[in-house]
Design a protein around this motif. Structure first.
Motif, PDB file in Angstrom:
ATOM      1  N   LYS A 168       0.893   3.985  -3.039  1.00 50.29           N
ATOM      2  CA  LYS A 168       0.509   5.379  -2.798  1.00 50.29           C
ATOM      3  C   LYS A 168       1.643   6.328  -3.174  1.00 50.29           C
ATOM      4  CE  LYS A 168      -3.176   4.878   0.532  1.00 50.29           C
ATOM      5  NZ  LYS A 168      -4.142   5.873   0.138  1.00 50.29           N
ATOM      6  N   LYS A 174       1.671   6.932  -6.656  1.00 53.40           N
ATOM      7  CA  LYS A 174       0.455   7.632  -7.089  1.00 53.40           C
ATOM      8  C   LYS A 174      -0.288   6.858  -8.173  1.00 53.40           C
ATOM      9  CE  LYS A 174       2.080  12.071  -5.636  1.00 53.40           C
ATOM     10  NZ  LYS A 174       3.058  13.061  -5.878  1.00 53.40           N
ATOM     11  N   THR A 229      -3.518   3.854  -8.730  1.00 45.87           N
ATOM     12  CA  THR A 229      -4.660   3.199  -8.081  1.00 45.87           C
ATOM     13  C   THR A 229      -4.437   1.691  -8.012  1.00 45.87           C
ATOM     14  OG1 THR A 229      -5.878   2.815 -10.138  1.00 45.87           O
ATOM     15  CG2 THR A 229      -6.237   4.948  -9.021  1.00 45.87           C
ATOM     16  N   LYS A 259       0.836  -1.203   0.000  1.00 44.77           N
ATOM     17  CA  LYS A 259       0.000   0.000   0.000  1.00 44.77           C
ATOM     18  C   LYS A 259       0.871   1.253   0.000  1.00 44.77           C
ATOM     19  CE  LYS A 259      -3.927   2.121   2.323  1.00 44.77           C
ATOM     20  NZ  LYS A 259      -4.939   1.949   3.383  1.00 44.77           N
TER      21      LYS A 259
END
Length: 101
Positions: free
Chosen positions: A16, A19, A21, A12
């Motif tokens: 993130k 950037k 999804t 995760k």
């Protein structure tokens, strides 16, 4: 020392930072678009653990070394990323310097 699997948290964090999804990451590593988001969510929640070949594709796509996913603390994970970006000569020098201490 944690007794939990560090992969979900590391996955995760790397996603993130990149950037991207969950769906986009899944699709980029070869998952079907219709199931990519759900599968990635399961990996990040720790409901399922990706096999090593899937984890390698994720690492490549996210720009982190494979061992990043197995680091139990954030500092070790960040060090793994820094070391990965070093040249072989820089790695040898670092190892030599640390061995002298």
């Amino acid at each position: 020392m944690q007794n939990t699997n560090p992969i979900p948290e590391r996955l995760k964090a790397a996603r993130k930072k990149a950037k991207i999804t969950q769906k986009d990451l899944g699709v980029k590593i070869g998952m079907e678009p219709s199931s990519a988001s759900g599968r990635m969510n399961h990996y990040e929640k720790g409901r399922h653990v990706p096999d090593i070949s899937t984890l390698k594709r994720m690492a490549e796509e996210l720009g982190v070394p494979l061992n990043y996913f197995f680091c139990e603390d954030q500092l070790s994970a960040e060090l793994a990323c820094v070391i990965e970006k070093m040249s072989e000569e820089e790695k040898k020098r670092l190892l030599f310097e640390l061995a002298r201490k």
